[in-house]
Write a protein that holds these residues in place. Structure first.
Motif, mmCIF file in Angstrom:
data_model
loop_
_atom_site.group_PDB
_atom_site.id
_atom_site.type_symbol
_atom_site.label_atom_id
_atom_site.label_comp_id
_atom_site.label_asym_id
_atom_site.label_seq_id
_atom_site.Cartn_x
_atom_site.Cartn_y
_atom_site.Cartn_z
ATOM 1 N N ALA A 31 0.795 -1.288 -0.184
ATOM 2 C CA ALA A 31 0.067 0.343 0.120
ATOM 3 C C ALA A 31 0.812 1.304 -0.319
ATOM 4 O O ALA A 31 0.419 1.869 -1.035
ATOM 5 C CB ALA A 31 -1.211 -0.128 0.957
ATOM 6 N N GLU A 32 1.978 1.411 0.759
ATOM 7 C CA GLU A 32 2.929 2.506 0.940
ATOM 8 C C GLU A 32 3.697 2.189 -0.806
ATOM 9 O O GLU A 32 3.515 3.883 -0.914
ATOM 10 C CB GLU A 32 4.523 1.838 1.903
ATOM 11 N N GLU A 39 -0.058 8.940 -6.217
ATOM 12 C CA GLU A 39 0.257 9.923 -5.920
ATOM 13 C C GLU A 39 1.389 10.668 -7.397
ATOM 14 O O GLU A 39 1.523 11.558 -8.245
ATOM 15 C CB GLU A 39 1.354 10.583 -5.005
ATOM 16 N N LEU A 40 1.911 10.102 -8.050
ATOM 17 C CA LEU A 40 2.683 10.051 -9.654
ATOM 18 C C LEU A 40 1.936 10.242 -10.170
ATOM 19 O O LEU A 40 2.263 11.091 -11.177
ATOM 20 C CB LEU A 40 3.551 9.226 -9.439
ATOM 21 N N GLN A 61 -8.997 2.388 1.777
ATOM 22 C CA GLN A 61 -9.490 3.499 2.173
ATOM 23 C C GLN A 61 -9.338 4.608 3.586
ATOM 24 O O GLN A 61 -8.804 5.630 3.148
ATOM 25 C CB GLN A 61 -11.059 3.811 2.772
ATOM 26 N N ALA A 62 -8.227 3.207 4.181
ATOM 27 C CA ALA A 62 -7.550 4.404 4.816
ATOM 28 C C ALA A 62 -6.249 6.321 4.166
ATOM 29 O O ALA A 62 -5.760 6.706 5.655
ATOM 30 C CB ALA A 62 -6.832 3.194 6.162
ATOM 31 N N MET A 63 -5.698 5.510 3.724
ATOM 32 C CA MET A 63 -4.618 5.958 2.788
ATOM 33 C C MET A 63 -4.788 7.173 1.856
ATOM 34 O O MET A 63 -4.079 7.531 1.492
ATOM 35 C CB MET A 63 -3.301 4.664 2.378
ATOM 36 N N GLY A 64 -6.135 7.447 1.555
ATOM 37 C CA GLY A 64 -6.848 7.599 0.874
ATOM 38 C C GLY A 64 -7.051 9.097 0.867
ATOM 39 O O GLY A 64 -7.222 10.081 -0.288
ATOM 40 N N ALA A 98 -13.149 10.503 8.511
ATOM 41 C CA ALA A 98 -12.643 10.238 7.046
ATOM 42 C C ALA A 98 -13.914 10.530 5.743
ATOM 43 O O ALA A 98 -13.207 11.063 4.991
ATOM 44 C CB ALA A 98 -11.685 8.425 6.904
ATOM 45 N N ARG A 99 -14.790 10.101 5.965
ATOM 46 C CA ARG A 99 -15.708 10.579 4.750
ATOM 47 C C ARG A 99 -16.076 12.193 5.020
ATOM 48 O O ARG A 99 -16.227 12.870 3.858
ATOM 49 C CB ARG A 99 -17.213 10.257 5.221
ATOM 50 N N ARG A 100 -16.597 12.302 6.429
ATOM 51 C CA ARG A 100 -16.369 14.150 6.471
ATOM 52 C C ARG A 100 -15.247 14.701 5.612
ATOM 53 O O ARG A 100 -15.549 15.689 4.747
ATOM 54 C CB ARG A 100 -16.761 14.489 7.835
#
Length: 107
Positions: A31-32, A39-40, A61-64, A98-100
């Motif tokens: 995931a990292e 990003e690239l 989702q947690a990293m998005g 996170a959704r907010r």
């Protein structure tokens, strides 16, 4: 580390981006690495890999959250549409805080 350094480049040719993708199978990494790859993709508007960005936003989702911001700040209509589409796919199952944050950026 390689992607971190490449992200510092202001301009990158499509050939270089494709070579990175092909050589390192970036969409199949952890995931990292996939986050840096996304990003690239966003930074250089590499539309051929927008599917990788969508997959990341739906499945990681947690990293998005940061990536949604990057999609919106580029002021590219295709990238903004991608962010909205991904949010609509995962909105119901996202962590509420996170959704907010994402909704404030995207909607």
């Amino acid at each position: 580390m390689l992607l971190e350094l490449v992200l510092e480049e202001e301009e990158l040719s499509l050939a270089s981006i494709r070579a990175l993708q092909r050589t390192y199978s970036l969409h199949n990494q952890d995931a990292e690495v996939r986050h840096r790859w996304c990003e690239l993709v966003v930074k250089h508007a590499y539309s051929q890999a927008y599917g990788d960005v969508e997959h990341f936003l739906v499945h990681d989702q947690a990293m998005g959250v940061y990536l949604y911001g990057e999609l919106m700040v580029q002021e590219d209509a295709e990238q903004q549409a991608l962010a909205r589409r991904c949010l609509s796919l995962v909105q119901a199952e996202m962590d509420q805080s996170a959704r907010r944050v994402v909704e404030e950026m995207v909607l």
